[in-house]
Scaffold this motif. Structure first.
Motif, PDB file in Angstrom:
ATOM      1  N   VAL A 203       8.131  -4.961   8.318  1.00  0.00           N
ATOM      2  CA  VAL A 203       8.914  -3.727   8.256  1.00  0.00           C
ATOM      3  C   VAL A 203       8.534  -3.016   6.964  1.00  0.00           C
ATOM      4  CG1 VAL A 203      11.197  -2.684   8.163  1.00  0.00           C
ATOM      5  CG2 VAL A 203      10.802  -4.712   9.596  1.00  0.00           C
ATOM      6  N   THR A 204       8.104  -1.765   7.083  1.00  0.00           N
ATOM      7  CA  THR A 204       7.619  -1.003   5.935  1.00  0.00           C
ATOM      8  C   THR A 204       8.476   0.236   5.734  1.00  0.00           C
ATOM      9  OG1 THR A 204       5.361  -1.769   6.422  1.00  0.00           O
ATOM     10  CG2 THR A 204       5.590   0.071   4.890  1.00  0.00           C
ATOM     11  N   TYR A 205       8.908   0.448   4.491  1.00  0.00           N
ATOM     12  CA  TYR A 205       9.772   1.576   4.142  1.00  0.00           C
ATOM     13  C   TYR A 205       8.931   2.699   3.532  1.00  0.00           C
ATOM     14  CZ  TYR A 205      13.740  -1.525   4.905  1.00  0.00           C
ATOM     15  OH  TYR A 205      14.657  -2.381   5.477  1.00  0.00           O
ATOM     16  N   ILE A 206       8.952   3.849   4.163  1.00  0.00           N
ATOM     17  CA  ILE A 206       8.169   4.998   3.706  1.00  0.00           C
ATOM     18  C   ILE A 206       9.060   6.242   3.660  1.00  0.00           C
ATOM     19  CG2 ILE A 206       5.959   4.088   4.532  1.00  0.00           C
ATOM     20  CD1 ILE A 206       6.247   5.744   7.045  1.00  0.00           C
ATOM     21  N   ASP A 220      -3.639   0.452   8.104  1.00  0.00           N
ATOM     22  CA  ASP A 220      -4.453  -0.252   7.113  1.00  0.00           C
ATOM     23  C   ASP A 220      -4.520   0.530   5.809  1.00  0.00           C
ATOM     24  OD1 ASP A 220      -4.888  -2.302   8.872  1.00  0.00           O
ATOM     25  OD2 ASP A 220      -6.863  -1.609   9.527  1.00  0.00           O
ATOM     26  N   TYR A 221      -4.684   1.835   5.907  1.00  0.00           N
ATOM     27  CA  TYR A 221      -4.732   2.665   4.700  1.00  0.00           C
ATOM     28  C   TYR A 221      -3.429   2.533   3.921  1.00  0.00           C
ATOM     29  CZ  TYR A 221      -4.435   6.817   1.761  1.00  0.00           C
ATOM     30  OH  TYR A 221      -4.256   7.663   0.694  1.00  0.00           O
ATOM     31  N   THR A 222      -2.307   2.589   4.625  1.00  0.00           N
ATOM     32  CA  THR A 222      -0.997   2.486   3.985  1.00  0.00           C
ATOM     33  C   THR A 222      -0.825   1.147   3.283  1.00  0.00           C
ATOM     34  OG1 THR A 222      -0.019   3.961   5.628  1.00  0.00           O
ATOM     35  CG2 THR A 222       1.491   2.572   4.377  1.00  0.00           C
ATOM     36  N   PHE A 223      -1.212   0.068   3.968  1.00  0.00           N
ATOM     37  CA  PHE A 223      -1.082  -1.271   3.378  1.00  0.00           C
ATOM     38  C   PHE A 223      -2.035  -1.465   2.196  1.00  0.00           C
ATOM     39  CE2 PHE A 223       0.399  -2.951   7.762  1.00  0.00           C
ATOM     40  CZ  PHE A 223       1.679  -2.494   7.505  1.00  0.00           C
ATOM     41  N   ASN A 224      -3.258  -1.008   2.339  1.00  0.00           N
ATOM     42  CA  ASN A 224      -4.272  -1.234   1.303  1.00  0.00           C
ATOM     43  C   ASN A 224      -4.010  -0.418   0.036  1.00  0.00           C
ATOM     44  OD1 ASN A 224      -5.656  -3.029   2.961  1.00  0.00           O
ATOM     45  ND2 ASN A 224      -7.015  -1.453   3.781  1.00  0.00           N
ATOM     46  N   THR A 225      -3.429   0.755   0.206  1.00  0.00           N
ATOM     47  CA  THR A 225      -3.181   1.633  -0.953  1.00  0.00           C
ATOM     48  C   THR A 225      -1.758   1.526  -1.480  1.00  0.00           C
ATOM     49  OG1 THR A 225      -2.635   3.488   0.518  1.00  0.00           O
ATOM     50  CG2 THR A 225      -4.937   3.275  -0.205  1.00  0.00           C
ATOM     51  N   LEU A 226      -0.941   0.670  -0.850  1.00  0.00           N
ATOM     52  CA  LEU A 226       0.454   0.476  -1.253  1.00  0.00           C
ATOM     53  C   LEU A 226       1.260   1.772  -1.197  1.00  0.00           C
ATOM     54  CD1 LEU A 226      -0.024  -1.942  -4.323  1.00  0.00           C
ATOM     55  CD2 LEU A 226       0.391  -2.534  -1.928  1.00  0.00           C
ATOM     56  N   LYS A 227       0.964   2.605  -0.226  1.00  0.00           N
ATOM     57  CA  LYS A 227       1.684   3.866  -0.080  1.00  0.00           C
ATOM     58  C   LYS A 227       2.987   3.634   0.686  1.00  0.00           C
ATOM     59  CE  LYS A 227      -1.460   6.379  -2.130  1.00  0.00           C
ATOM     60  NZ  LYS A 227      -1.190   6.974  -3.473  1.00  0.00           N
ATOM     61  N   PHE A 228       3.889   2.920   0.052  1.00  0.00           N
ATOM     62  CA  PHE A 228       5.201   2.644   0.636  1.00  0.00           C
ATOM     63  C   PHE A 228       6.148   2.193  -0.479  1.00  0.00           C
ATOM     64  CE2 PHE A 228       2.429  -1.094   1.259  1.00  0.00           C
ATOM     65  CZ  PHE A 228       3.111  -2.062   0.535  1.00  0.00           C
ATOM     66  N   TYR A 229       7.433   2.141  -0.156  1.00  0.00           N
ATOM     67  CA  TYR A 229       8.417   1.640  -1.119  1.00  0.00           C
ATOM     68  C   TYR A 229       8.425   0.114  -1.118  1.00  0.00           C
ATOM     69  CZ  TYR A 229      10.339   6.401  -1.234  1.00  0.00           C
ATOM     70  OH  TYR A 229      10.500   7.755  -1.381  1.00  0.00           O
ATOM     71  N   TYR A 230       8.643  -0.439   0.080  1.00  0.00           N
ATOM     72  CA  TYR A 230       8.661  -1.892   0.248  1.00  0.00           C
ATOM     73  C   TYR A 230       8.062  -2.252   1.615  1.00  0.00           C
ATOM     74  CZ  TYR A 230      11.956  -2.181  -3.662  1.00  0.00           C
ATOM     75  OH  TYR A 230      12.550  -2.078  -4.890  1.00  0.00           O
ATOM     76  N   ARG A 231       7.487  -3.441   1.650  1.00  0.00           N
ATOM     77  CA  ARG A 231       7.077  -4.032   2.929  1.00  0.00           C
ATOM     78  C   ARG A 231       7.608  -5.455   2.963  1.00  0.00           C
ATOM     79  NH1 ARG A 231       0.934  -5.285   4.011  1.00  0.00           N
ATOM     80  NH2 ARG A 231       1.575  -7.236   2.998  1.00  0.00           N
ATOM     81  N   ILE A 248      10.795 -15.212   3.204  1.00  0.00           N
ATOM     82  CA  ILE A 248      10.507 -13.820   3.543  1.00  0.00           C
ATOM     83  C   ILE A 248       9.685 -13.214   2.416  1.00  0.00           C
ATOM     84  CG2 ILE A 248      11.520 -11.544   3.948  1.00  0.00           C
ATOM     85  CD1 ILE A 248      13.956 -12.920   5.113  1.00  0.00           C
ATOM     86  N   ASP A 249       8.592 -12.587   2.768  1.00  0.00           N
ATOM     87  CA  ASP A 249       7.719 -11.976   1.767  1.00  0.00           C
ATOM     88  C   ASP A 249       8.104 -10.511   1.593  1.00  0.00           C
ATOM     89  OD1 ASP A 249       5.244 -11.946   0.062  1.00  0.00           O
ATOM     90  OD2 ASP A 249       4.671 -10.436   1.541  1.00  0.00           O
ATOM     91  N   ILE A 250       8.414 -10.139   0.365  1.00  0.00           N
ATOM     92  CA  ILE A 250       8.757  -8.751   0.058  1.00  0.00           C
ATOM     93  C   ILE A 250       7.734  -8.205  -0.936  1.00  0.00           C
ATOM     94  CG2 ILE A 250      10.478  -7.165  -0.875  1.00  0.00           C
ATOM     95  CD1 ILE A 250      12.632  -9.129  -0.084  1.00  0.00           C
ATOM     96  N   LEU A 251       7.013  -7.195  -0.521  1.00  0.00           N
ATOM     97  CA  LEU A 251       5.989  -6.585  -1.356  1.00  0.00           C
ATOM     98  C   LEU A 251       6.439  -5.183  -1.755  1.00  0.00           C
ATOM     99  CD1 LEU A 251       3.082  -6.618  -2.548  1.00  0.00           C
ATOM    100  CD2 LEU A 251       2.307  -5.666  -0.353  1.00  0.00           C
ATOM    101  N   GLU A 252       6.453  -4.946  -3.066  1.00  0.00           N
ATOM    102  CA  GLU A 252       6.804  -3.614  -3.549  1.00  0.00           C
ATOM    103  C   GLU A 252       5.560  -2.744  -3.582  1.00  0.00           C
ATOM    104  OE1 GLU A 252       9.156  -1.432  -7.281  1.00  0.00           O
ATOM    105  OE2 GLU A 252       8.817  -3.611  -7.267  1.00  0.00           O
ATOM    106  N   GLY A 253       5.715  -1.506  -3.137  1.00  0.00           N
ATOM    107  CA  GLY A 253       4.583  -0.597  -3.092  1.00  0.00           C
ATOM    108  C   GLY A 253       4.292   0.079  -4.425  1.00  0.00           C
ATOM    109  N   ASP A 254       3.465   1.085  -4.374  1.00  0.00           N
ATOM    110  CA  ASP A 254       3.094   1.856  -5.563  1.00  0.00           C
ATOM    111  C   ASP A 254       4.365   2.430  -6.207  1.00  0.00           C
ATOM    112  OD1 ASP A 254       2.119   3.653  -7.419  1.00  0.00           O
ATOM    113  OD2 ASP A 254       0.520   4.402  -6.128  1.00  0.00           O
TER     114      ASP A 254
END
Length: 259
Positions: A203-206, A220-231, A248-254
């Motif tokens: 689940v990705t928050y944009i 892929d572009y969104t994931f690779n460039t971290l163009k999101f709030y959280y995934r 649960i893996d929580i990744l913070e974006g840019d």
């Protein structure tokens, strides 16, 4: 003198006869080669592995198998880790995996095309399940590069597919991320309850603007460039079918995203 002419005449006829025999022999050889190639192609298409000698032989056989099974035309692309990848001519972006195996001297095939055929229906089904949690969102499923049971075909229903297949589910939302863990656990519970055995759920928050313009090709572009709030993501236990991992893996974006 007449004898000399008779001798020359016999020699000319003999030379012509030899030339005709040579031409006839060449034609027989050509016909034999053409017939052998034709026979090899027919047998390969019917699954006889002994004649499948080259990469193109396998490509031809896979294209024929897929067309016969689904009633569509396919084009071969490449071979990777034992699988042959093809795409339907109408959807070149779909990379369908076909596995080849031999048994009793014959070659057989299995594929994961059903995952693409059921993709739109499955995405709409999941959307309706998670809409109460994430509101207006976008859902995409992606078949993994593993073939399915050969009994799966275009008539297979989505519940049969999701209970015995390999696919990833991606949800994109513009909802506030403060309750992301609670919402994600609720989503996982829905997947388990409905037996949606996705290999991985993300689940990705944009932003609202990005969600409005979002297309599947941007994943892929969104994931690779971290163009999101959280995934936030987790894997489903496919081995024991006990649900999603506790971790649960929580990744913070840019950090500058959305500013």
């Amino acid at each position: 003198m007449c004898g000399l002419f008779d001798w020359r005449d016999r020699m000319e006829k003999r030379k012509i006869s030899q030339n005709e025999e040579a031409i006839r022999g060449i034609l027989i050889i050509i016909a034999f080669i053409v017939g052998l190639v034709f026979l090899r192609d027919i047998l390969a298409k019917r699954g006889v592995s002994i004649f499948m000698l080259t990469r193109q032989d396998y490509m031809n056989a896979v294209e024929y198998y897929m067309q016969k099974k689904y009633g569509e035309k396919f084009e071969g692309e490449y071979i990777l880790e034992g699988s042959i990848y093809v795409h339907p001519k109408a959807k070149p972006e779909w990379k369908v995996a076909v596995e080849v195996y031999s048994e009793n001297g014959l070659t057989y095939f299995s594929d994961n095309y059903v995952g693409y055929l059921k993709k739109e229906e499955l995405e709409k089904y999941i959307y309706e399940l998670v809409k109460p949690i994430y509101g207006e969102c976008k859902v995409y499923t992606q078949p993994w590069g593993f073939s399915l049971d050969d009994s799966f075909n275009k008539d297979t229903d989505i519940m049969t597919y999701v209970s015995n297949s390999d696919y990833t589910t991606c949800i994109f939302t513009d909802k506030n991320a403060d309750s992301r863990e609670k919402d994600f656990k609720e989503t996982c519970d829905i997947f388990v309850e409905k037996d949606l055995q996705t290999n991985r759920l993300l689940v990705t928050y944009i932003t609202k603007e990005d969600l409005y313009n979002f297309e599947e090709g941007l994943k892929d572009y969104t994931f690779n460039t971290l163009k999101f709030y959280y995934r936030i993501s987790s894997f489903y236990d496919k081995a024991y079918k006990t649900g999603f991992d506790d971790d649960i893996d929580i990744l913070e974006g840019d950090k500058d995203y959305g500013k």
